[in-house]
Design an enzyme around this catalytic site. Structure first.
Site, PDB file in Angstrom:
ATOM      1  CG  HIS A 106      -1.471  -0.879   7.275  1.00 37.22           C
ATOM      2  ND1 HIS A 106      -0.744  -1.995   7.603  1.00 37.22           N
ATOM      3  CD2 HIS A 106      -1.201  -0.602   5.981  1.00 37.22           C
ATOM      4  CE1 HIS A 106      -0.056  -2.379   6.530  1.00 37.22           C
ATOM      5  NE2 HIS A 106      -0.308  -1.557   5.542  1.00 37.22           N
ATOM      6  CE  LYS A 142       4.690  -3.552   3.530  1.00 35.19           C
ATOM      7  NZ  LYS A 142       4.732  -3.549   2.049  1.00 35.19           N
ATOM      8  N   GLY A 179       0.824  -1.192   0.000  1.00 37.51           N
ATOM      9  CA  GLY A 179       0.000   0.000   0.000  1.00 37.51           C
ATOM     10  C   GLY A 179       0.863   1.249   0.000  1.00 37.51           C
ATOM     11  CB  SER A 180       0.435   4.626  -1.388  1.00 35.35           C
ATOM     12  OG  SER A 180       0.786   4.217  -2.695  1.00 35.35           O
ATOM     13  N   GLY A 181       1.459   5.255   1.368  1.00 31.50           N
ATOM     14  CA  GLY A 181       1.342   5.831   2.711  1.00 31.50           C
ATOM     15  C   GLY A 181       2.499   5.449   3.609  1.00 31.50           C
ATOM     16  CG  HIS A 182       3.460   2.036   4.267  1.00 30.21           C
ATOM     17  ND1 HIS A 182       2.878   2.238   5.490  1.00 30.21           N
ATOM     18  CD2 HIS A 182       2.666   1.156   3.600  1.00 30.21           C
ATOM     19  CE1 HIS A 182       1.769   1.487   5.565  1.00 30.21           C
ATOM     20  NE2 HIS A 182       1.611   0.843   4.435  1.00 30.21           N
ATOM     21  CG  ASP A 229       0.603  -6.382   1.193  1.00 32.75           C
ATOM     22  OD1 ASP A 229      -0.348  -6.032   1.907  1.00 32.75           O
ATOM     23  OD2 ASP A 229       1.405  -5.569   0.684  1.00 32.75           O
TER      24      ASP A 229
END
Ligand code: ADP
Ligand code: ADP
Ligand code: MG
Ligand code: MG
Ligand code: MG
Ligand code: MG
Lengths: 209, 331, 331, 209
Positions: free
Chosen positions: C217, C105, C54-57, C110
C-alpha cells in the site's frame, strides 16, 4: 594530388572513421530519432559499427570490396531496424561492385556508390523527398558521378550529402517510422540522412586529402 | 531513468537469461543470435511459426513460444527489429518439413529484415503474414502503412493452433491473413516510456493530457486531449475501430483490452466494462475476450483495444490449447 | 493523477462491472455488498475458500476466483480492507457444508473486519489462515506484526487445490499455515502509486532512489538508497529472505518474482535471472517459479520476491489444475 | 443550563454534525494518513458517515441507542480498514448501553462511552500511548466520568480529546499501519485520534449548549 586512394587500408580507415563518428554522434542521432522516430538510430549505428570493427579485425579482408562486404554483413546482423538492412545493402552492393578491385578510381568508385544507392532504393522503396537517407545519398552519388578526380569528387559529394541532409528538415516523411507523424514530421532533420552525411564525411577524411 | 536492469546494453541478454532460468525445460534460448525456440522443435510435419520484433513488448513474442502458438521468436534490441540472421537461425530450427510461417508486424525495419531473412532461407518454404491493424495510422501510398499491433497476438495464437492441426503452410498463412483483415486496433497513452539506451521519455505529455492513437514504440498518435473519463477514452478508441472494418450488428467478436505495460489491471477492467457497453450498443456479440498486458511498450501507461470479427474457424483455433509462459489454457 | 477510470468513487464498482462482462459465465459478481463468487458455488462437500482485501492489488483477489483456487473474494475500496458484511455474504455463498476458510493478510483492518465477520458467521464453521510473510517488517509485540504479501497468492493456490481434493477444513487450514510459515517475501519500489481518491503519490522518491522493503500500500520500507543494478536489488531482497527462514542448501523452493503493477515484464525477467543466480549460490533448487503481476500496488514500479520452501504436498497442490482469470493451467 | 440533552433528536444532530466534520476535514485526514498510513482515513470516514446519514433517514430510529446502533452498522458495512470496525464497535457498544433510554444523563452517557471505549480496546488491543484513536478517546471518557453535568462534561471531554490528539504527534506508533514506520512515525499527528476529536467536538455542538 596525393597518394591517398581507395585501397584496402584507406577503406578500413574510412570504416574506422565512420565508426568513430557513430560513437561520437550517437546521442545526436538518438535525439534526432526521438523527435520523429523511436530514438534508437544512434544506438543502432554505434552498436553496428563496433561490431563491424571487430569483424574487420578478425577477418582482415584483402581488398576494398571485401572490407565493405565484411562491414555490410556485420551491420545486417547487428543493427536491426530500418538502418540495418539499408546500410547493409548499401555497403554490400558497393562491396560487390568493388570485388577484387584495388586502387579504385573515381569512375569505378562512383559506379559502386550508384549500385549501393540502387540497392537502398530497391530495398526501402524511398524516393528523393521522402525524408530518408536517400535524400543525402542521392545528391552525393550524383556529385561523385560528375567528378573528374576522387579528391574533389568526395569533397563535393560530402557537401551535397550535407545539403541533402539539411534539406530533409522541412520535408514531410513518407517512409519509415517518421511517416506516422504526417505533417508533424516537418521541421526535424532526418536521422538516417544525418548518419549518411557522416559516412560521406568519413570518406573524405580517409580517402581524400 | 530508473529500471530493474543491470545495464542498457545487457537488458535483452539478461532477460533471456531469466527466461532460460525460468522456462529452460520448455524453451531453448540461444544467445548468438538471440532466439527463443520451443524445446521440442522442429516438430515433424508441422508448419513452424516464427515471429519476432523489437524487445520491450513483453510477453510478446518470446512469451508466446510453446505448443499451440509460436515455434520460435526473434527478439531484437529494445524497440529495434531483429536481424535476418536471427530469423534465419529460428527458421531453420523450427523447419519440420512443412514450411515456416513468418509473422511480421508492418514496420519498415521489421519488414526489411524479415525480407532479407526470407531471401536467405534457401531450402525452406517460407510464407509471410504481415499484420497492419492499427487504425490510428492513415493507410496510404505515402506512408509506411498501418502498424501491426494487437492483432499480432491473435494471429500468433490462431495460426499456432492451426499449425498444431497440421494444416498446410498455405492454409495457415491464409488464416493468419484473414485474422489480420478482420481485426482492427487502436491505442492510447497516459504516459510515455523510456528505452534503456536513450534514457529519456519517448515524448512529453502534460499532467492532464493523453495521446490518442499512439504506437507501441511511443510513436505519436492522432491527437492529444485533456484526459476524460474511461468511457470517453473507450469511445475515442472504439469509434475509429468500429468504423474502419466496418463491424456490423450481429457480428461475433473477440474483444482484446491490452495494457501498455504500466497500467494496473483494475484500470483495464474498467476499460473492458466500457468496451463491452459500446460493443453491445453496436449489436456486437463479444464471444471471447482477452484482458491484460500482452503487447506492451515498456512501462508506458495506457491501453489499446483490438476487435476481431470471428468466424467459426478462428473461434475454434482461439479455444484450442496453448501452453506458453504468456498465454496458457487447456494445458 | 491520470488514470483510466470514470471517477474515484466508482472505480471498484466499474472494475467489477468489467469482470462481470468478461467473466460472467464463470463468476458471479454481486454489488451490494461487493463479492466475486465462483458461478457454481457452493460446491457441495468442498471447503469454501474466501479471501479479500483492499482493491488495487489486482489480479489478487478477484482474479483468483475459480476452480482450483478461491470460491469467493471480497474486494474493498482501493487499499482499504473490505467490510464484515462482504465476508459474511461470501462465506454463506460458498458454504458447501464442509466449512469455510478465510485467508487474511495481516493488516489491522483486514484482521479486525474478518474477525467481526467470523463472529457473525453462525452456522458455518470458519477457520482463518493469517499470512504474514513480509520480512521487511520487524515482527514484535510492539508493531502490528509482519504484513501479508506475496505468500498470500501461494496460500490461495495451494489451499484451493487441497480443497478441490475434498480435504477437511482443518487440513486445508493447516496446509495454508504451513505455506505461510515456510514462505518469506520482500519488496521494493522504484516509484510510488497514487490512489484514485487521494490523487497524490503515496510517497516521494528522488530520481535516482529506490525504497527497499516497501509494502503493497505504499507503506515505507526499511531504507532508501541510490538505485543500483538489478543484481544489487536482488541481493537486497534475497538477503533478508534467505536469512529469515532460514533456507538451507538442498531445499526445494518455489521462486516468485512479482511485479508491483507498473514494472515491465522484461525487467521482471532480468530480476528472475538474478534471483536464480543467488538461489543457486545458496544451493537452493528452484522447482517451480511464478513471474508476473500477481499482487500489485496500482501503478507502482518495483517488484517483490517470495521464496517458499516446498514439500511434496505443496508441490502437488501447486501443480494441480487452476482455472481463474489471473492464474490458469491444466484447465 | 439548557434544554439540550442526549435524546433521539440531539443524537441524530450529533451524528449529522460528525458527518459534516468528516466531509469538511476529509482532505486533512487523508493527508495525515498519507504521512503515516495509506491515505484513506478521510475518504473512509466520509464515505461511512454519508452512508450512516442515509440509513438514519431511511430507518428513523426512535431513541439515542438505536440511532447509534444504526450509525455503527452503517460504518461497519461501509468504512472497512481499521476505522470501520473500531468506530463501529465504539458506537455499537454505546448504542447497546443506551438501548431504550432517552433524555440520558451524564452518568449514563459517560458509562456508555466507557463501554464503547472498552469495545475499541478489546477489538484493537491498543493501549494509551500506542498512537491511535485510543489516545484521544481515553482522556475524553475519563473527563466525562469526572463531570457533574453533561454540558461541562462534554466540553471538558472534547478538550481532553484535543489534547490527546495533539499528544499523539511525538509518539512512535505501535498499532495499525503506522507501526510499520517505527521511529519515523514520530512527528506526525494520528489520523484516527484526529477524527475521534471531531466526534467529541460534534457532541459538544449537538449535545451541549
Ligand atoms: N524505406 C526507407 N528507405 C530509406 N531509408 C529509410 C526508410 N525507412 C527508414 N529509413 C531511414 O532509416 C532511418 C531510421 O533508422 P533507425 O532509427 O535505425 O531504424 P528504425 O526506424 O527501424 O528505428 C530514418 O531516419 C531514415 O533515414
Ligand atoms: N489497533 C488499533 N487500535 C485502535 N486504533 C487503531 C488501531 N489500528 C489503527 N487504529 C486507528 O485507525 C486509524 C487509521 O484508520 P484508517 O486509515 O481508516 O484505516 P487503515 O489503517 O486500515 O487504512 C489510525 O490513525 C489509528 O488511530
Ligand atoms: Mg529508430
Ligand atoms: Mg527502431
Ligand atoms: Mg486503509
Ligand atoms: Mg488508512
Amino acid at each position: 594530388m596525393t597518394a591517398v586512394a581507395v585501397n584496402r587500408d584507406t577503406t578500413v580507415d574510412w570504416m574506422r572513421r565512420f565508426a568513430q563518428e557513430m560513437a561520437e554522434h550517437r546521442q545526436e542521432l538518438v535525439e534526432l530519432d526521438t523527435a520523429i522516430g523511436d530514438g534508437d538510430h544512434g544506438t543502432n549505428m554505434d552498436r553496428g559499427m563496433r561490431k563491424a570493427m571487430e569483424k574487420l579485425a578478425e577477418s582482415a579482408p584483402g581488398d576494398p570490396g571485401a572490407v565493405l562486404k565484411t562491414v555490410a554483413m556485420a551491420l545486417v546482423s547487428s543493427v536491426g531496424g530500418a538502418a540495418g538492412p539499408l546500410y547493409g545493402t548499401l555497403l554490400l552492393q558497393m562491396g560487390n561492385a568493388l570485388a577484387n578491385r584495388d586502387e579504385v578510381d573515381v569512375v569505378t568508385f562512383a559506379a559502386a556508390w550508384r549500385r549501393g544507392l540502387d540497392g537502398v532504393v530497391a530495398r526501402g522503396k524511398a524516393q528523393p523527398g521522402d525524408k530518408t537517407m536517400v535524400d543525402a545519398l542521392t545528391p552525393a552519388v550524383h556529385a561523385l558521378e560528375q567528378a573528374h578526380d576522387l579528391d574533389g569528387g568526395l569533397v563535393e559529394a560530402a557537401q551535397a550529402a550535407e545539403q541533402g541532409m539539411y534539406a530533409t528538415t522541412p520535408l514531410v516523411a513518407r517512409r519509415g517510422r517518421a511517416s506516422y507523424l504526417g505533417e508533424r514530421s516537418a521541421g526535424h532533420q532526418d536521422p538516417g540522412a544525418t548518419s549518411s552525411y557522416y559516412l560521406l564525411r568519413s570518406a573524405v577524411a580517409a580517402l581524400a586529402d | 531513468m530508473k529500471k530493474l536492469i543491470n545495464s542498457p546494453e545487457e537488458v535483452v541478454a539478461d532477460s533471456l537469461r531469466g527466461m532460460q532460468a525460468a522456462y529452460g525445460d520448455r524453451l531453448r534460448i540461444t544467445f548468438d543470435p538471440y532466439c527463443v525456440i520451443r524445446a521440442d522443435a522442429p516438430v515433424k510435419g508441422k508448419v513452424g511459426i516464427v515471429s519476432g520484433g523489437g524487445s520491450g513488448h513483453e510477453p510478446m513474442h518470446g512469451g508466446f513460444v510453446g505448443p499451440g502458438m509460436l515455434d520460435a521468436a526473434c527478439p531484437g534490441e529494445v524497440f529495434t527489429s531483429p536481424t535476418p540472421d536471427q530469423m534465419l537461425s529460428a527458421t531453420k530450427a523450427v523447419d519440420g518439413g512443412a514450411g515456416v510461417l513468418h509473422i511480421v508486424k508492418n514496420y519498415t525495419g521489421d519488414v526489411m529484415n524479415f525480407e532479407m531473412a526470407a531471401e536467405m532461407c534457401e531450402g525452406t518454404e517460407v510464407e509471410t503474414v504481415l499484420t497492419n491493424d492499427d487504425v490510428a495510422v492513415e493507410d496510404s501510398l505515402y506512408t509506411a502503412g498501418r502498424r501491426g499491433v494487437g492483432v499480432t497476438v491473435l494471429v500468433e495464437k490462431i495460426c499456432g493452433a492451426a499449425a498444431e492441426q497440421r494444416r498446410s503452410l498455405k492454409e495457415v498463412a491464409e488464416l493468419g491473413r484473414r485474422v489480420n483483415d478482420r481485426g482492427r486496433s487502436m491505442g492510447m497513452a497516459l504516459s510515455p516510456c523510456t528505452t534503456p539506451s536513450s534514457g529519456n521519455p519517448s515524448f512529453e505529455l502534460a499532467d492532464d493530457e493523453v495521446e490518442i492513437g499512439i504506437g507501441i514504440h511511443g510513436e505519436p498518435g492522432r491527437f492529444r486531449e485533456k484526459i476524460g473519463p474511461a468511457s470517453q477514452v473507450a469511445e475515442r478508441l472504439m469509434g475509429p475501430i468500429l468504423e474502419d472494418l466496418p463491424f456490423s450488428s450481429g457480428d461475433r467478436v473477440l474483444a482484446f483490452v491490452n495494457g501498455m505495460g504500466g497500467t494496473p489491471l483494475i484500470e483495464l477492467m474498467v476499460m473492458y466494462a466500457e468496451v463491452a457497453r459500446i460493443a453491445a450498443d453496436h449489436g456486437l456479440r463479444i464471444e471471447r475476450n482477452l484482458i491484460g498486458n500482452y503487447i506492451t511498450s515498456l512501462e508506458m501507461q495506457g491501453c489499446s483495444i483490438t476487435l476481431l470479427a470471428l468466424d467459426d474457424d478462428m473461434l475454434a483455433c482461439w479455444d484450442a490449447p496453448v501452453d506458453t509462459p504468456g498465454m496458457r489454457w487447456g494445458a
